[in-house]
Enzyme design. Sequence first.
Site, PDB file in Angstrom:
ATOM      1  N   ASP A   1      48.782  50.685  28.798  1.00  0.00           N
ATOM      2  CA  ASP A   1      47.345  50.928  28.663  1.00  0.00           C
ATOM      3  C   ASP A   1      46.951  50.659  27.218  1.00  0.00           C
ATOM      4  O   ASP A   1      47.799  50.671  26.322  1.00  0.00           O
ATOM      5  CB  ASP A   1      47.032  52.381  29.031  1.00  0.00           C
ATOM      6  CG  ASP A   1      45.601  52.575  29.518  1.00  0.00           C
ATOM      7  OD1 ASP A   1      45.420  52.836  30.723  1.00  0.00           O
ATOM      8  OD2 ASP A   1      44.676  52.463  28.695  1.00  0.00           O
TER       9      ASP A   1
ATOM     10  N   ASP B   1      47.766  45.376  26.075  1.00  0.00           N
ATOM     11  CA  ASP B   1      46.555  44.659  26.465  1.00  0.00           C
ATOM     12  C   ASP B   1      46.999  43.601  27.467  1.00  0.00           C
ATOM     13  O   ASP B   1      47.686  42.642  27.096  1.00  0.00           O
ATOM     14  CB  ASP B   1      45.907  44.016  25.241  1.00  0.00           C
ATOM     15  CG  ASP B   1      44.602  43.298  25.565  1.00  0.00           C
ATOM     16  OD1 ASP B   1      44.386  42.944  26.745  1.00  0.00           O
ATOM     17  OD2 ASP B   1      43.799  43.076  24.639  1.00  0.00           O
ATOM     18  N   VAL B   2      46.633  43.772  28.726  1.00  0.00           N
ATOM     19  CA  VAL B   2      47.167  42.898  29.778  1.00  0.00           C
ATOM     20  C   VAL B   2      46.714  41.453  29.638  1.00  0.00           C
ATOM     21  O   VAL B   2      47.268  40.562  30.298  1.00  0.00           O
ATOM     22  CB  VAL B   2      46.812  43.428  31.184  1.00  0.00           C
ATOM     23  CG1 VAL B   2      47.475  44.774  31.431  1.00  0.00           C
ATOM     24  CG2 VAL B   2      45.292  43.516  31.391  1.00  0.00           C
TER      25      VAL B   2
ATOM     26  N   SER C   1      39.652  45.122  44.991  1.00  0.00           N
ATOM     27  CA  SER C   1      38.536  46.025  45.272  1.00  0.00           C
ATOM     28  C   SER C   1      37.790  45.510  46.480  1.00  0.00           C
ATOM     29  O   SER C   1      37.792  44.298  46.761  1.00  0.00           O
ATOM     30  CB  SER C   1      37.584  46.088  44.074  1.00  0.00           C
ATOM     31  OG  SER C   1      36.372  46.724  44.425  1.00  0.00           O
TER      32      SER C   1
ATOM     33  N   TYR D   1      32.952  40.995  38.186  1.00  0.00           N
ATOM     34  CA  TYR D   1      33.942  41.898  38.791  1.00  0.00           C
ATOM     35  C   TYR D   1      34.321  41.436  40.199  1.00  0.00           C
ATOM     36  O   TYR D   1      35.506  41.399  40.548  1.00  0.00           O
ATOM     37  CB  TYR D   1      33.351  43.302  38.818  1.00  0.00           C
ATOM     38  CG  TYR D   1      34.272  44.384  39.325  1.00  0.00           C
ATOM     39  CD1 TYR D   1      35.211  44.970  38.479  1.00  0.00           C
ATOM     40  CD2 TYR D   1      34.173  44.852  40.632  1.00  0.00           C
ATOM     41  CE1 TYR D   1      36.035  45.992  38.925  1.00  0.00           C
ATOM     42  CE2 TYR D   1      34.996  45.871  41.086  1.00  0.00           C
ATOM     43  CZ  TYR D   1      35.921  46.432  40.244  1.00  0.00           C
ATOM     44  OH  TYR D   1      36.741  47.434  40.689  1.00  0.00           O
TER      45      TYR D   1
ATOM     46  N   LYS E   1      38.031  40.272  41.365  1.00  0.00           N
ATOM     47  CA  LYS E   1      38.751  40.990  42.413  1.00  0.00           C
ATOM     48  C   LYS E   1      39.045  40.088  43.615  1.00  0.00           C
ATOM     49  O   LYS E   1      40.076  40.259  44.285  1.00  0.00           O
ATOM     50  CB  LYS E   1      37.949  42.223  42.842  1.00  0.00           C
ATOM     51  CG  LYS E   1      37.899  43.315  41.778  1.00  0.00           C
ATOM     52  CD  LYS E   1      39.295  43.775  41.352  1.00  0.00           C
ATOM     53  CE  LYS E   1      39.270  45.074  40.578  1.00  0.00           C
ATOM     54  NZ  LYS E   1      40.617  45.508  40.157  1.00  0.00           N
TER      55      LYS E   1
END
Length: 246
Positions: free
Chosen positions: A37, A62-63, A141, A154, A158
């Site tokens: 995270d 940081d992904v 999502s 978003y 997703k």
Amino acid sequence: MALLENKVAVVTGGAQGIGLEIARAFIREGARVVIGDINKEAGAAAVAELGGDEVARFVHCDVRSTTDVDVMLRAAEESFGPIDVMVNNAGMTRDATMRRMSEQDFDDVIAVHLRGAWNGTRAAAERMRERETGSIINISSISGKVGMLGQTNYSAAKAGIVGLTKAACKEVGFKNVRVNAIQPGYIRTAMTEAMPEAVKEQKKAEIPMGRPGEAVEVANVAVFLASDLSSYMSGTVLEVSGGRHI
């Protein structure tokens, strides 16, 4: 025996919300968990809540950075051993209509969700295929299924995670590495609880079960996908939505 006895799992975005609940459920089922995270304070608090260094570790990650993701996975291996489960959960929102959304807000959401999931999937799969075992779980999502007003960034990210999941499963399935996705619907979290009451009531009206889901109900599905109970499932997308948008 617990469902994830002696398994090693990594959960990105695991310092709070659904990610933390997944980490909690994994530990309850016998796993040891590394949380990745960007929030160091929340990460340290999560490790303490989960039971300390014997069962959980925090790594700043940081992904969007392939280096950060690789460092996180190496830290997990050094702390607990080879990685059995990878959960790509890290996310963010920058909601606005297309007319008002900035290019930066679009790019940031795509980078964290989609590039982040790709970075995690690729790095975990590389390790898992050598051992010919592993489960990768990508958190999509319901917005990626139906699209939500004010969420072109978003919803696109997703939806992209679903495509990533299905394509990746075809690349690594022959090595007994499974890649699946979860699509949560309206789940009760700190973020959704902050929404206006009228918005919450509208969302509940769309749900056949008549209530929001709880984070633990998403986490329980993650446990199923991480465990041998789902040993012949790959490339699947499981909706945890109470029947919303079926």
